[in-house]
Structure formats: structure tokens, C-alpha cells
Design a protein around this motif. Structure first.
Motif, PDB file in Angstrom:
ATOM      1  N   PHE A   7       0.816  -1.209   0.000  1.00 38.29           N
ATOM      2  CA  PHE A   7       0.000   0.000   0.000  1.00 38.29           C
ATOM      3  C   PHE A   7       0.854   1.267   0.000  1.00 38.29           C
ATOM      4  O   PHE A   7       0.633   2.150  -0.842  1.00 38.29           O
ATOM      5  CB  PHE A   7      -0.992   0.013   1.161  1.00 38.29           C
ATOM      6  CG  PHE A   7      -1.781   1.290   1.227  1.00 38.29           C
ATOM      7  CD1 PHE A   7      -2.836   1.508   0.360  1.00 38.29           C
ATOM      8  CD2 PHE A   7      -1.444   2.284   2.125  1.00 38.29           C
ATOM      9  CE1 PHE A   7      -3.552   2.695   0.391  1.00 38.29           C
ATOM     10  CE2 PHE A   7      -2.152   3.471   2.168  1.00 38.29           C
ATOM     11  CZ  PHE A   7      -3.207   3.679   1.303  1.00 38.29           C
ATOM     12  N   PRO A   8       1.822   1.423   0.900  1.00 38.74           N
ATOM     13  CA  PRO A   8       2.651   2.634   0.857  1.00 38.74           C
ATOM     14  C   PRO A   8       3.423   2.781  -0.454  1.00 38.74           C
ATOM     15  O   PRO A   8       3.583   3.897  -0.960  1.00 38.74           O
ATOM     16  CB  PRO A   8       3.613   2.470   2.035  1.00 38.74           C
ATOM     17  CG  PRO A   8       2.938   1.534   2.950  1.00 38.74           C
ATOM     18  CD  PRO A   8       2.133   0.620   2.078  1.00 38.74           C
ATOM     19  N   VAL A  51       8.784   6.708   2.278  1.00 39.96           N
ATOM     20  CA  VAL A  51       9.178   6.733   3.693  1.00 39.96           C
ATOM     21  C   VAL A  51       8.152   7.507   4.519  1.00 39.96           C
ATOM     22  O   VAL A  51       7.763   7.085   5.606  1.00 39.96           O
ATOM     23  CB  VAL A  51      10.589   7.339   3.857  1.00 39.96           C
ATOM     24  CG1 VAL A  51      10.910   7.622   5.319  1.00 39.96           C
ATOM     25  CG2 VAL A  51      11.634   6.414   3.251  1.00 39.96           C
ATOM     26  N   LEU A  52       7.687   8.638   3.974  1.00 38.76           N
ATOM     27  CA  LEU A  52       6.699   9.435   4.695  1.00 38.76           C
ATOM     28  C   LEU A  52       5.391   8.677   4.897  1.00 38.76           C
ATOM     29  O   LEU A  52       4.782   8.746   5.965  1.00 38.76           O
ATOM     30  CB  LEU A  52       6.440  10.757   3.968  1.00 38.76           C
ATOM     31  CG  LEU A  52       7.626  11.724   3.960  1.00 38.76           C
ATOM     32  CD1 LEU A  52       7.321  12.926   3.080  1.00 38.76           C
ATOM     33  CD2 LEU A  52       7.991  12.150   5.369  1.00 38.76           C
ATOM     34  N   VAL A  53       4.946   7.933   3.874  1.00 39.53           N
ATOM     35  CA  VAL A  53       3.725   7.138   4.015  1.00 39.53           C
ATOM     36  C   VAL A  53       3.938   6.015   5.033  1.00 39.53           C
ATOM     37  O   VAL A  53       3.061   5.742   5.854  1.00 39.53           O
ATOM     38  CB  VAL A  53       3.265   6.569   2.656  1.00 39.53           C
ATOM     39  CG1 VAL A  53       2.126   5.586   2.825  1.00 39.53           C
ATOM     40  CG2 VAL A  53       2.845   7.686   1.717  1.00 39.53           C
ATOM     41  N   LEU A  54       5.094   5.382   4.997  1.00 40.34           N
ATOM     42  CA  LEU A  54       5.378   4.330   5.980  1.00 40.34           C
ATOM     43  C   LEU A  54       5.381   4.881   7.405  1.00 40.34           C
ATOM     44  O   LEU A  54       4.873   4.247   8.327  1.00 40.34           O
ATOM     45  CB  LEU A  54       6.724   3.671   5.690  1.00 40.34           C
ATOM     46  CG  LEU A  54       6.736   2.618   4.601  1.00 40.34           C
ATOM     47  CD1 LEU A  54       8.172   2.222   4.272  1.00 40.34           C
ATOM     48  CD2 LEU A  54       5.934   1.402   5.010  1.00 40.34           C
ATOM     49  N   GLY A  57       1.481   7.109   7.690  1.00 36.74           N
ATOM     50  CA  GLY A  57       0.232   6.650   7.089  1.00 36.74           C
ATOM     51  C   GLY A  57      -0.792   6.148   8.089  1.00 36.74           C
ATOM     52  O   GLY A  57      -1.969   6.514   8.018  1.00 36.74           O
ATOM     53  N   GLN A  58      -0.367   5.325   9.042  1.00 41.37           N
ATOM     54  CA  GLN A  58      -1.308   4.770  10.011  1.00 41.37           C
ATOM     55  C   GLN A  58      -1.851   5.850  10.944  1.00 41.37           C
ATOM     56  O   GLN A  58      -3.032   5.847  11.294  1.00 41.37           O
ATOM     57  CB  GLN A  58      -0.653   3.650  10.806  1.00 41.37           C
ATOM     58  CG  GLN A  58      -0.415   2.411   9.967  1.00 41.37           C
ATOM     59  CD  GLN A  58       0.207   1.288  10.774  1.00 41.37           C
ATOM     60  OE1 GLN A  58       0.759   1.490  11.836  1.00 41.37           O
ATOM     61  NE2 GLN A  58       0.114   0.075  10.239  1.00 41.37           N
ATOM     62  N   ARG A  59      -1.001   6.784  11.330  1.00 47.37           N
ATOM     63  CA  ARG A  59      -1.458   7.876  12.199  1.00 47.37           C
ATOM     64  C   ARG A  59      -2.462   8.759  11.474  1.00 47.37           C
ATOM     65  O   ARG A  59      -3.463   9.190  12.052  1.00 47.37           O
ATOM     66  CB  ARG A  59      -0.268   8.717  12.661  1.00 47.37           C
ATOM     67  CG  ARG A  59       0.606   8.014  13.657  1.00 47.37           C
ATOM     68  CD  ARG A  59       1.697   8.949  14.166  1.00 47.37           C
ATOM     69  NE  ARG A  59       2.640   8.200  14.951  1.00 47.37           N
ATOM     70  CZ  ARG A  59       3.922   8.067  14.655  1.00 47.37           C
ATOM     71  NH1 ARG A  59       4.411   8.643  13.579  1.00 47.37           N
ATOM     72  NH2 ARG A  59       4.715   7.366  15.425  1.00 47.37           N
TER      73      ARG A  59
END
Length: 72
Positions: A7-8, A51-54, A57-59
């Protein structure tokens, strides 16, 4: 586990591809070298976006769910 990486990768690719294309076009216009400039920008932006999505992303997903629940 693999879903958390796929997904990321796809989301960051999608966003980096579209954003670098648009910003490259706005900043430099469309000419014979446009594709090369876009590719250079994309190759820099995609790993950063990934890296930013990883990392966030969850937050951000949790925050958006919280906001949506309050707006109901």
C-alpha cells in the motif's frame, strides 16, 4: 506484513508521479526535455514519499477516522 509495504509503495508512487508531473509542468512548461525533468523529479520524490507514508500513514488514517466520527 506484505500488505503494509504494498500500500505505501503504490500510494507514494501514485502521489509522487502526479505531483511531480504537475509541478514540473507548472515550473518549466512542456518541451522536448519535459519527460527527462519529470523522471528526475519523480525518482527523487518517490522514495521520500514512500518513507513518509510508511512513517505517518497509520497515524493519518487514525486521525481521519477520528475526524469523520466526530462529524457524523
Amino acid at each position: 506484513m506484505i500488505k503494509k509495504l504494498i500500500f505505501p509503495a503504490l500510494m507514494s508512487c501514485y502521489m509522487a508521479f502526479l505531483m511531480t508531473g504537475l509541478i514540473t509542468y507548472i515550473n518549466t512548461g512542456f518541451d522536448a526535455a519535459f519527460g527527462w525533468r519529470w523522471l528526475q523529479a519523480f525518482l527523487i520524490a518517490w522514495p521520500i514519499a514512500g518513507v513518509l507514508v510508511l512513517l505517518g500513514g497509520q497515524r493519518i488514517c487514525a486521525l481521519s477516522e477520528s475526524i469523520a466520527a466526530r462529524l457524523k
